[in-house]
Design an enzyme around this catalytic site. Sequence first.
Site, PDB file in Angstrom:
ATOM      1  N   ASN A  10     -71.367  -6.296  -1.857  1.00  9.17           N
ATOM      2  CA  ASN A  10     -72.535  -4.861  -1.555  1.00  9.17           C
ATOM      3  C   ASN A  10     -72.684  -3.677  -2.777  1.00  9.17           C
ATOM      4  O   ASN A  10     -71.340  -3.453  -3.427  1.00  9.17           O
ATOM      5  CB  ASN A  10     -72.146  -3.920  -0.830  1.00  9.17           C
ATOM      6  CG  ASN A  10     -72.875  -3.104  -0.020  1.00  9.17           C
ATOM      7  OD1 ASN A  10     -73.962  -3.232  -0.427  1.00  9.17           O
ATOM      8  ND2 ASN A  10     -71.620  -2.077   0.977  1.00  9.17           N
ATOM      9  N   TRP A  11     -73.250  -3.995  -3.599  1.00 10.65           N
ATOM     10  CA  TRP A  11     -73.523  -3.590  -4.877  1.00 10.65           C
ATOM     11  C   TRP A  11     -74.256  -2.104  -4.544  1.00 10.65           C
ATOM     12  O   TRP A  11     -73.584  -1.185  -5.872  1.00 10.65           O
ATOM     13  CB  TRP A  11     -74.259  -3.757  -5.719  1.00 10.65           C
ATOM     14  CG  TRP A  11     -74.537  -5.282  -5.809  1.00 10.65           C
ATOM     15  CD1 TRP A  11     -72.985  -6.056  -5.747  1.00 10.65           C
ATOM     16  CD2 TRP A  11     -74.909  -6.416  -7.416  1.00 10.65           C
ATOM     17  NE1 TRP A  11     -73.316  -7.022  -6.547  1.00 10.65           N
ATOM     18  CE2 TRP A  11     -73.980  -7.267  -7.460  1.00 10.65           C
ATOM     19  CE3 TRP A  11     -76.654  -6.247  -7.607  1.00 10.65           C
ATOM     20  CZ2 TRP A  11     -74.992  -8.227  -8.542  1.00 10.65           C
ATOM     21  CZ3 TRP A  11     -76.446  -6.991  -8.322  1.00 10.65           C
ATOM     22  CH2 TRP A  11     -76.055  -8.730  -8.921  1.00 10.65           C
ATOM     23  N   LYS A  12     -74.158  -1.671  -3.591  1.00 13.59           N
ATOM     24  CA  LYS A  12     -74.871  -0.037  -3.316  1.00 13.59           C
ATOM     25  C   LYS A  12     -75.903  -0.103  -4.021  1.00 13.59           C
ATOM     26  O   LYS A  12     -76.766  -0.964  -4.049  1.00 13.59           O
ATOM     27  CB  LYS A  12     -73.446   0.551  -2.864  1.00 13.59           C
ATOM     28  CG  LYS A  12     -72.349   0.172  -2.565  1.00 13.59           C
ATOM     29  CD  LYS A  12     -71.350   1.049  -2.225  1.00 13.59           C
ATOM     30  CE  LYS A  12     -70.160   0.724  -1.393  1.00 13.59           C
ATOM     31  NZ  LYS A  12     -68.982   1.279  -1.138  1.00 13.59           N
ATOM     32  N   HIS A  93     -73.439  -0.494   7.573  1.00 14.80           N
ATOM     33  CA  HIS A  93     -72.926   0.437   7.110  1.00 14.80           C
ATOM     34  C   HIS A  93     -72.242   1.673   7.134  1.00 14.80           C
ATOM     35  O   HIS A  93     -72.845   2.325   7.365  1.00 14.80           O
ATOM     36  CB  HIS A  93     -73.307  -0.105   5.829  1.00 14.80           C
ATOM     37  CG  HIS A  93     -72.287  -0.150   4.357  1.00 14.80           C
ATOM     38  ND1 HIS A  93     -71.509   1.509   3.842  1.00 14.80           N
ATOM     39  CD2 HIS A  93     -71.245  -0.861   3.933  1.00 14.80           C
ATOM     40  CE1 HIS A  93     -70.966   0.452   3.257  1.00 14.80           C
ATOM     41  NE2 HIS A  93     -70.334  -0.369   2.782  1.00 14.80           N
ATOM     42  N   GLU A  95     -71.839   3.865   5.234  1.00 15.05           N
ATOM     43  CA  GLU A  95     -72.099   4.495   4.249  1.00 15.05           C
ATOM     44  C   GLU A  95     -73.992   5.097   5.249  1.00 15.05           C
ATOM     45  O   GLU A  95     -74.288   5.909   4.820  1.00 15.05           O
ATOM     46  CB  GLU A  95     -73.272   4.591   3.259  1.00 15.05           C
ATOM     47  CG  GLU A  95     -71.528   4.192   1.644  1.00 15.05           C
ATOM     48  CD  GLU A  95     -71.626   3.505   0.679  1.00 15.05           C
ATOM     49  OE1 GLU A  95     -71.933   2.805   0.622  1.00 15.05           O
ATOM     50  OE2 GLU A  95     -70.319   3.367   0.867  1.00 15.05           O
ATOM     51  N   GLU A 165     -65.096  -2.653   8.866  1.00 19.94           N
ATOM     52  CA  GLU A 165     -64.317  -1.471   7.603  1.00 19.94           C
ATOM     53  C   GLU A 165     -64.309   0.026   7.780  1.00 19.94           C
ATOM     54  O   GLU A 165     -65.140   0.901   8.302  1.00 19.94           O
ATOM     55  CB  GLU A 165     -66.048  -1.010   6.844  1.00 19.94           C
ATOM     56  CG  GLU A 165     -66.530  -2.737   6.170  1.00 19.94           C
ATOM     57  CD  GLU A 165     -67.764  -2.444   4.924  1.00 19.94           C
ATOM     58  OE1 GLU A 165     -67.069  -3.364   4.467  1.00 19.94           O
ATOM     59  OE2 GLU A 165     -69.247  -2.128   5.470  1.00 19.94           O
ATOM     60  N   GLY A 171     -63.971   2.664  -0.365  1.00 20.43           N
ATOM     61  CA  GLY A 171     -64.457   2.962  -1.805  1.00 20.43           C
ATOM     62  C   GLY A 171     -62.945   4.632  -2.228  1.00 20.43           C
ATOM     63  O   GLY A 171     -63.712   4.715  -3.349  1.00 20.43           O
ATOM     64  N   SER A 211     -61.692  -1.360   0.366  1.00 20.92           N
ATOM     65  CA  SER A 211     -61.155  -1.227  -1.370  1.00 20.92           C
ATOM     66  C   SER A 211     -60.676  -2.385  -1.245  1.00 20.92           C
ATOM     67  O   SER A 211     -58.911  -3.103  -1.969  1.00 20.92           O
ATOM     68  CB  SER A 211     -59.991  -0.210  -1.402  1.00 20.92           C
ATOM     69  OG  SER A 211     -60.913   0.747  -1.321  1.00 20.92           O
ATOM     70  N   GLY A 232     -67.314  -3.864  -2.085  1.00 22.94           N
ATOM     71  CA  GLY A 232     -67.820  -3.345  -2.712  1.00 22.94           C
ATOM     72  C   GLY A 232     -67.192  -2.849  -4.311  1.00 22.94           C
ATOM     73  O   GLY A 232     -67.770  -3.372  -4.883  1.00 22.94           O
ATOM     74  N   GLY A 233     -66.911  -1.804  -4.564  1.00 25.22           N
ATOM     75  CA  GLY A 233     -66.575  -1.914  -5.967  1.00 25.22           C
ATOM     76  C   GLY A 233     -65.914  -3.125  -7.254  1.00 25.22           C
ATOM     77  O   GLY A 233     -66.698  -3.328  -8.163  1.00 25.22           O
TER      78      GLY A 233
HETATM   79  C1  PEP Z   1     -67.955  -2.091   1.154  1.00 26.81           C
HETATM   80  O1  PEP Z   1     -69.136  -0.930   0.611  1.00 26.81           O
HETATM   81  O2  PEP Z   1     -68.728  -2.733   1.751  1.00 26.81           O
HETATM   82  C2  PEP Z   1     -66.784  -1.293   0.354  1.00 26.81           C
HETATM   83  C3  PEP Z   1     -65.850  -2.002   1.387  1.00 26.81           C
HETATM   84  O3  PEP Z   1     -67.073  -1.468  -0.912  1.00 26.81           O
HETATM   85  P1  PEP Z   1     -65.366  -0.924  -1.556  1.00 26.81           P
HETATM   86  O4  PEP Z   1     -64.839  -2.318  -1.435  1.00 26.81           O
HETATM   87  O5  PEP Z   1     -65.712  -0.476  -2.705  1.00 26.81           O
HETATM   88  O6  PEP Z   1     -64.514   0.178  -0.763  1.00 26.81           O
END
Ligand code: PEP
Length: 249
Positions: A10-12, A93, A95, A165, A171, A211, A232-233
Amino acid sequence: MARKRIIAGNWKMHSTISQSLDYIQTFSSFDVSDKVYLAVPYTAIHPAANACKDTNIVIGAQNMHPELKGAFTGEISIGMLKEAGAQFVLIGHSERRHVFKEDDSFINKKLLRAAEENFLSFFCIGETEQQRENNQTKEVLKNQLTLGLANISSKQMNNIIVAYEPVWAIGTGKTATPEMAQEAHSYIRACLAELYDDTIAQQLSILYGGSVKPDNIAELISQKDIDGALVGGASLKPDSFSQLVKNSG
Ligand code: PEP
């Protein structure tokens, strides 16, 4: 039937069109043999989907509106996503839930729309830190599943992947321990068995997100009920994401 291992990024709100194309070129040079899913920004969907045509990278979107069209300034419909080349969408999600205040009923409308259109959804659920500390994790997960999946038929469940999640792990660098994640995944499967049946609960893929990195994916994915990861990251750089995918195998 063994469940498929699924790794999704997920590039956000990261990556312009040219940055996305550079990423795809570099990622493709790493010879990752597994299929991977990338939820990219809207503007990058069409060019990225074209660039990924003969690759094992599947391009998707990070959100959509439940209506097919109308006066919804700034929103995007499923038809627009499909024609742009998206093959899946993230729904619910954290966010979207916490920053943009989307509630379970709105998330349900989106899941219903995607299901009606035979479109693959990654349905995200998870508790906040406060809810975990108050021992409300199970109640929160059950509620999000029950309300989010309302009126989704057993057949439509074929097009849904659940992503667990925990909000406190997204994040933040704080990952749930493999045991904590396994406990939540096994509970989610039990809820699905109650809402649907054992076959659906056993066949449905449940991904962990929060993470996930190249050095913790193997232990997470070794858990019985963890079928993959939403990242994500660590999906933002082609070298770390390709390493993560390789380490998941
Ligand atoms: C996400 O954006 O769904 C996520 C899990 O981010 P991260 O891996 O950065 O925690």
